[in-house]
Structure formats: C-alpha cells, structure tokens
Motif scaffolding. Sequence first.
Motif: not given
Length: 156
Positions: A112-135
């Motif tokens: 499973l990999f995430s592909y896209g332009q810089t700033g398109s949200g790959k890291t947010h989708t894969m890693q998220g942020s925090g411990n709540g629903q944004m994981r």
Amino acid sequence: SSAEREKTLCEQVRILESERRRMHNVIQELRGNVRVFARVRPFLPGDGVDSDAEPVVVPKSETELNIASGESVPGYKFSFDRVFPPSIGQEAIFEEVSEFVQSALDGYNVCLFSYGQTGSGKTHTMQGSGNGQMRGIVPRAIEQVGRYKQALELDG
C-alpha cells in the motif's frame, strides 16, 4: 469425553479459520489485486486561496472525479476504484484499506503506497497526526495488528 469434544472443536475452528483466510483472499483477487484510490485534499488556510475559490479537482461520485479546465477547454473525467472527497475523514479511509492489513495478517503479500505531488496530503493520509481521529493508515494498521495478536493469544 469432554477432552475429545474440545479437541474436535479446536480442529474445526482451525479448519474454518483456514477457509476464512482463503475466502478473504479470493474476494480480494476478485475485487482486483491492484486498486487505485484517489483522495481529494481540501483547501487549507496556508494555501492562499479565497474562501469562495472553486477547486479544479472535483469528486463526482464514489468512483469518478473531474478535472476542470478553462471556459473554452473541456475538462477531463477519471475513474478510480474509489474516490474520497475532501470532507472524508481518516477513519473512512482506513476502513477501505483495512482489508489489506487483514490479508497481510493472513500471510499474503500486500503493498500500500501513497503517491502524489508535494503537499497533496500523502503523509497526512499515511501517518496522520495525534492520537485521536486524525491518526492515519499506519498507526491504525499497527493497532489492528495488535488487536489480532491479542485475539490469537486468547485463542492459545
């Protein structure tokens, strides 16, 4: 005796679990071994766009999105296995891909990999942020593996 009955039931559980794994893999193959999802990132405050700005990429259904062009240039339509609009949360994304985690736990190779332009949200989708629903996908997958491990330990 009850010991023989327990042994028979444990064997039946093993057989049925093996069949569940096989059927899960058959379903995955029928759905397609390669699937392409698209997630449309919403405008963020740092994007420098007006509040009434119209996006260029517009989800049209669960499987299609349009890319708009200028007034004299036609837009383009693209089809995917699944399109996630900007309003969709991390949990819904994970629900769609959690079956890949189950396939990996069942012993099948998964990527499973995430592909896209810089700033398109790959890291947010894969890693998220925090411990709540944004994981993102990765922490949720690790939690799924942990739950599976606990279930196996309980089953002996």
